[in-house]
Design an enzyme around this catalytic site. Structure first.
Site, PDB file in Angstrom:
ATOM      1  N   ASN A 185      -6.047  -2.585   3.924  1.00  0.00           N
ATOM      2  CA  ASN A 185      -6.437  -3.862   3.328  1.00  0.00           C
ATOM      3  C   ASN A 185      -5.381  -4.914   3.710  1.00  0.00           C
ATOM      4  OD1 ASN A 185      -6.545  -6.016   1.461  1.00  0.00           O
ATOM      5  ND2 ASN A 185      -7.844  -4.787   0.134  1.00  0.00           N
TER       6      ASN A 185
ATOM      7  N   ASP B 285      -5.393  -8.194   3.043  1.00  0.00           N
ATOM      8  CA  ASP B 285      -5.440  -9.421   2.228  1.00  0.00           C
ATOM      9  C   ASP B 285      -4.075 -10.088   2.080  1.00  0.00           C
ATOM     10  OD1 ASP B 285      -8.082  -8.911   1.733  1.00  0.00           O
ATOM     11  OD2 ASP B 285      -7.780  -8.181  -0.310  1.00  0.00           O
ATOM     12  N   HIS B 286      -3.042  -9.261   1.849  1.00  0.00           N
ATOM     13  CA  HIS B 286      -1.772  -9.865   1.449  1.00  0.00           C
ATOM     14  C   HIS B 286      -0.959 -10.425   2.619  1.00  0.00           C
ATOM     15  CE1 HIS B 286      -2.819  -9.283  -2.565  1.00  0.00           C
ATOM     16  NE2 HIS B 286      -2.987  -7.986  -2.400  1.00  0.00           N
TER      17      HIS B 286
ATOM     18  N   ARG C 100       2.394 -20.987   2.631  1.00  0.00           N
ATOM     19  CA  ARG C 100       2.891 -22.162   3.342  1.00  0.00           C
ATOM     20  C   ARG C 100       1.783 -23.019   3.953  1.00  0.00           C
ATOM     21  NH1 ARG C 100       8.519 -22.581   4.497  1.00  0.00           N
ATOM     22  NH2 ARG C 100       9.384 -22.044   2.484  1.00  0.00           N
TER      23      ARG C 100
ATOM     24  N   HIS D 149     -10.896  -8.666   1.260  1.00  0.00           N
ATOM     25  CA  HIS D 149     -11.607  -9.152   0.075  1.00  0.00           C
ATOM     26  C   HIS D 149     -11.682 -10.672   0.141  1.00  0.00           C
ATOM     27  CE1 HIS D 149     -11.718  -9.036  -4.666  1.00  0.00           C
ATOM     28  NE2 HIS D 149     -12.753  -9.650  -4.143  1.00  0.00           N
TER      29      HIS D 149
ATOM     30  N   ARG E  49     -12.263 -13.526  -1.800  1.00  0.00           N
ATOM     31  CA  ARG E  49     -12.390 -13.868  -3.223  1.00  0.00           C
ATOM     32  C   ARG E  49     -13.050 -15.225  -3.396  1.00  0.00           C
ATOM     33  NH1 ARG E  49      -9.836 -11.864  -7.694  1.00  0.00           N
ATOM     34  NH2 ARG E  49      -8.867  -9.857  -7.365  1.00  0.00           N
TER      35      ARG E  49
ATOM     36  N   ARG F 282      -8.029 -17.024  -2.402  1.00  0.00           N
ATOM     37  CA  ARG F 282      -6.565 -17.026  -2.539  1.00  0.00           C
ATOM     38  C   ARG F 282      -5.872 -16.302  -1.382  1.00  0.00           C
ATOM     39  NH1 ARG F 282      -5.844 -12.991  -7.685  1.00  0.00           N
ATOM     40  NH2 ARG F 282      -7.378 -14.385  -8.552  1.00  0.00           N
TER      41      ARG F 282
ATOM     42  N   GLU G 268     -14.866  -6.516   0.967  1.00  0.00           N
ATOM     43  CA  GLU G 268     -14.936  -6.398  -0.495  1.00  0.00           C
ATOM     44  C   GLU G 268     -15.483  -7.711  -1.026  1.00  0.00           C
ATOM     45  OE1 GLU G 268     -11.048  -3.513  -0.959  1.00  0.00           O
ATOM     46  OE2 GLU G 268     -11.031  -5.507  -1.836  1.00  0.00           O
TER      47      GLU G 268
ATOM     48  N   THR H 153      -5.233  -9.029  -9.689  1.00  0.00           N
ATOM     49  CA  THR H 153      -5.850  -8.165  -8.697  1.00  0.00           C
ATOM     50  C   THR H 153      -7.086  -7.553  -9.340  1.00  0.00           C
ATOM     51  OG1 THR H 153      -5.495  -6.215  -7.295  1.00  0.00           O
ATOM     52  CG2 THR H 153      -4.327  -6.239  -9.381  1.00  0.00           C
TER      53      THR H 153
ATOM     54  N   HIS I 287      -6.594   1.657  -4.676  1.00  0.00           N
ATOM     55  CA  HIS I 287      -5.912   0.725  -5.585  1.00  0.00           C
ATOM     56  C   HIS I 287      -4.592   1.323  -6.069  1.00  0.00           C
ATOM     57  CE1 HIS I 287      -5.952  -3.097  -7.703  1.00  0.00           C
ATOM     58  NE2 HIS I 287      -5.102  -2.481  -8.515  1.00  0.00           N
ATOM     59  N   GLY I 288      -3.529   0.616  -5.746  1.00  0.00           N
ATOM     60  CA  GLY I 288      -2.211   1.003  -6.240  1.00  0.00           C
ATOM     61  C   GLY I 288      -1.630   2.238  -5.567  1.00  0.00           C
TER      62      GLY I 288
HETATM   63  N1  PXP Z   1     -10.025  -0.860  -2.714  1.00  0.00           N
HETATM   64  C1  PXP Z   1     -10.567  -1.926  -3.337  1.00  0.00           C
HETATM   65  C2  PXP Z   1     -12.041  -1.905  -3.614  1.00  0.00           C
HETATM   66  C3  PXP Z   1      -9.776  -3.036  -3.700  1.00  0.00           C
HETATM   67  O1  PXP Z   1     -10.340  -4.084  -4.329  1.00  0.00           O
HETATM   68  C4  PXP Z   1      -8.411  -3.034  -3.356  1.00  0.00           C
HETATM   69  C5  PXP Z   1      -7.566  -4.227  -3.655  1.00  0.00           C
HETATM   70  O2  PXP Z   1      -7.543  -4.480  -4.977  1.00  0.00           O
HETATM   71  C6  PXP Z   1      -7.892  -1.905  -2.712  1.00  0.00           C
HETATM   72  C7  PXP Z   1      -8.709  -0.842  -2.413  1.00  0.00           C
HETATM   73  C8  PXP Z   1      -6.450  -1.834  -2.310  1.00  0.00           C
HETATM   74  O3  PXP Z   1      -5.606  -1.849  -3.407  1.00  0.00           O
HETATM   75  P1  PXP Z   1      -4.043  -2.045  -3.175  1.00  0.00           P
HETATM   76  O4  PXP Z   1      -3.854  -3.403  -2.582  1.00  0.00           O
HETATM   77  O5  PXP Z   1      -3.483  -1.906  -4.533  1.00  0.00           O
HETATM   78  O6  PXP Z   1      -3.606  -0.951  -2.242  1.00  0.00           O
END
Ligand code: PXP
Length: 251
Positions: free
Chosen positions: A15, A17-18, A26, A51, A53, A57, A78, A108, A202-203
């Site tokens: 993922n 996203d970050h 910035r 994802h 959103r 964001r 997502e 999150t 997740h996590g």
């Molecule tokens: N799977 C789904 C469906 C998510 O929405 C996310 C992000 O919240 C993740 C996996 C990845 O989670 P993380 O960024 O905590 O590894």
């Protein structure tokens, strides 16, 4: 002697996203999530997860096509169960779409989708995604009621939310860790028995990934925040390689 089937290779969806979160801090173009997607591909990741959103964001609309054009890897989009996101998914036709709950004020995705409560909202969205050839998954808690609705909705995939497990692990609460693992593992077995492919995410971190990776029915993990955080210190490539090694060793 009866031969056991070889263990199924566990796929890793990264993922990204970050990377976009840091870029957006910035307002420019750097760091570019597309470059992260290219690294994921070069290091043998199995997919890109992003994802989009409602508040944009991190990932933005224009990132989706750029990611799709930059790599051959399957994109797992997502998305919230809204008309706006459905329209975007149908336009971009990602390989997969994972329907997630979304609240504007959350930091999150804090829990699984209430598929059971949202059945009538989800049914037409799932159907339209399916008709467009998109592999639909629902991000749910490892809970029999949610799995039951997922079956009724006819989705081929569910992704189990591992947030509670990750929290218990952080708290060092072994009783809760075991309880969460049993819950996820029982529901993964039940999903597979009913023809649904279970994923999880997740996590997840280097420290807590292995017991989840060891659940034999789970076919894919989606991991983001921790890998991008580690990438700050080691680079994205070594971070993904280490996660891959830990996952393979657990299998
Ligand atoms: N799977 C789904 C469906 C998510 O929405 C996310 C992000 O919240 C993740 C996996 C990845 O989670 P993380 O960024 O905590 O590894």
């Amino acid at each position: 002697m009866k031969q056991r089937p070889p263990p199924q290779k566990l796929r890793l969806g990264v993922n990204i996203d970050h990377v976009a979160t840091i870029r957006n801090a910035r307002g420019g173009d750097h760091p570019d999530p597309v470059r992260a997607a290219e690294i994921v591909a070069s290091v043998g990741g199995d997919g890109i997860t992003a994802h989009l959103r409602e508040d944009r964001r991190h990932i933005r609309d224009e990132d989706l096509a750029r990611i799709q054009n930059a790599t051959q890897l399957p994109l797992n989009l997502e998305m919230a169960a809204t008309e706006e996101m459905l329209e975007i998914a149908l336009r971009h036709k990602p390989h997969a779409a994972c329907i997630v709950p979304e609240k504007r004020e959350e930091r999150t995705t804090e829990g699984g989708l209430d598929a059971a409560g949202l059945h009538n909202t989800l049914a037409p969205i799932v159907e339209q995604l399916r008709a467009a050839g998109i592999r639909v998954s629902l991000f749910i808690e490892a809970d029999e009621r949610q799995l039951d609705t997922s079956l009724r909705l006819g989705v081929p995939v569910v992704e189990f939310h591992t947030g509670e497990y990750a929290h218990a692990f952080l708290d060092g609460d072994t009783v809760r860790v075991e309880k969460e693992l049993r819950r996820i593992s029982d529901m993964a077995a039940l999903a597979a028995k009913n023809g649904i492919e279970p994923h999880a995410g997740h996590g997840l971190t280097f420290e807590n990934v292995q017991p989840i990776a060891a659940i034999p029915q789970i076919a894919e993990l989606n991991i983001g925040h921790y890998l991008i955080g580690e990438a700050v210190f080691t680079g994205l490539e070594p971070a993904i390689r280490r996660m891959r090694d830990l996952m393979d060793a657990a299998r």
